[in-house]
Design a protein around this motif. Structure first.
Motif, PDB file in Angstrom:
ATOM      1  N   ARG A 105       0.846  -1.194   0.000  1.00  0.00           N
ATOM      2  CA  ARG A 105       0.000   0.000   0.000  1.00  0.00           C
ATOM      3  C   ARG A 105       0.884   1.248   0.000  1.00  0.00           C
ATOM      4  N   VAL A 106       0.593   2.155  -0.894  1.00  0.00           N
ATOM      5  CA  VAL A 106       1.298   3.438  -0.951  1.00  0.00           C
ATOM      6  C   VAL A 106       0.243   4.535  -0.975  1.00  0.00           C
ATOM      7  N   ASP A 107       0.185   5.332   0.087  1.00  0.00           N
ATOM      8  CA  ASP A 107      -0.823   6.392   0.195  1.00  0.00           C
ATOM      9  C   ASP A 107      -2.227   5.831   0.005  1.00  0.00           C
ATOM     10  N   ARG A 108      -2.485   4.731   0.705  1.00  0.00           N
ATOM     11  CA  ARG A 108      -3.791   4.069   0.696  1.00  0.00           C
ATOM     12  C   ARG A 108      -4.151   3.428  -0.645  1.00  0.00           C
ATOM     13  N   GLU A 109      -3.243   3.428  -1.561  1.00  0.00           N
ATOM     14  CA  GLU A 109      -3.464   2.763  -2.850  1.00  0.00           C
ATOM     15  C   GLU A 109      -2.612   1.500  -2.924  1.00  0.00           C
ATOM     16  N   LYS A 110      -3.142   0.484  -3.576  1.00  0.00           N
ATOM     17  CA  LYS A 110      -2.416  -0.769  -3.730  1.00  0.00           C
ATOM     18  C   LYS A 110      -1.692  -0.787  -5.075  1.00  0.00           C
TER      19      LYS A 110
END
Length: 218
Positions: A172-177
Motif C-alpha cells: 500500500r502506498v498512500d492508501r493505494e495498492k
C-alpha cells in the motif's frame, strides 16, 4: 539439536500451509503430497530405528540411513535427503545417549552429519542450500544435455520464499495498492525453477532402467 528444531519449525509451518491450502480448495495436490511425504518419511525413519531390539542394531540402521541420505544429496534429491536426516534428528533418537555414543565414535558418520547439517542450516538465510541449488540451476547447457540430473528442492525453503513474496507483492502506498513488479518477476522465476526441477525429474525417470545399480550400491 538445531537441526531437529529446524524440522520442528518447518513441520509447524507446513501444517499451517497444508491447512490453508486444504481450506481454500486450491488445486495443489503435488505440494500437499510433498508436505505429507516429508512428515511420513521422517516419522518412518525414526520408527524403524527405534523398533530395533538393541542399541548396536539401532546404531547400524542409523548409520545406514546416514549413507542413504548422503546418496540422495549426491543425486540432488534434497527433499528426500532432508526428510531422512530430519527423522534421524528427531528427539526420540537424539535423547538416547548410548546410541549417540555409538555414532560419535564413527568418524565417517560424523563427517556425514556435518555435511547434512550444513545443508539444512539456517545460517545466512540457508546460504549452503541456496549455493547448492544455484550450482545446479546454472550449470551449462552442454552438461545438462549430456547428464540431465534430476533435482528435488528443499520445500520448506521454497515455501518460505514464495510466502514472503506473496506477503509483500501488493504493498500500500498512500492508501493505494500497487503490484511490485520486481517481486512479481521473482515469484515467476521461483515457479519456473520448480517447473525446471520437475521436468528434469521426469527426464531422469526415463533413465531408471539403466540406473538400477544405485539400489545395489546402497
Amino acid at each position: 539439536s538445531a537441526v531437529a528444531q529446524l524440522w520442528l519449525n518447518s513441520d509447524l509451518t507446513d501444517r499451517g500451509v497444508y491447512a490453508s491450502l486444504s481450506g481454500h480448495s486450491i488445486e495443489a495436490p503435488n505440494l500437499l503430497y510433498m508436505i505429507d511425504h516429508v512428515n511420513r518419511l521422517s516419522l518412518w525413519v525414526a520408527t524403524e530405528i527405534l523398533s530395533r531390539s538393541t542399541t548396536a542394531e539401532m546404531a547400524d540402521l542409523t548409520k545406514y540411513f546416514y549413507v542413504v541420505a548422503h546418496r540422495c544429496l549426491e543425486l540432488c534429491n534434497i527433499h528426500t535427503c532432508t526428510a531422512i536426516f530430519g527423522g534421524i534428528c528427531l528427539q526420540p533418537l537424539t535423547r538416547l545417549r548410548r546410541l549417540q555414543r555409538y555414532l560419535c565414535d564413527d568418524e565417517q558418520i560424523q563427517t556425514l552429519h556435518r555435511t547434512l547439517s550444513e545443508m539444512v542450516s539456517t545460517d545466512h538465510n540457508y546460504k549452503t542450500y541456496r549455493t547448492f541449488m544455484e550450482q545446479w540451476l546454472f550449470e551449462n547447457e552442454q552438461q545438462r544435455r549430456r547428464l540431465p540430473r534430476p533435482c528435488m528442492p528443499f520445500f520448506p525453503v521454497v515455501m518460505k520464499d514464495l510466502y514472503q513474496i506473496q506477503l509483500n507483492l501488493v504493498p500500500r502506498v498512500d492508501r493505494e495498492k500497487y503490484v511490485d513488479l520486481g517481486l512479481l518477476e521473482k515469484n515467476c522465476r521461483q515457479i519456473r525453477r520448480l517447473y525446471e526441477c520437475q521436468h528434469k525429474a521426469k527426464l531422469y525417470a526415463q533413465q531408471l532402467p539403466t540406473d538400477t545399480d544405485i539400489q545395489s550400491q546402497l
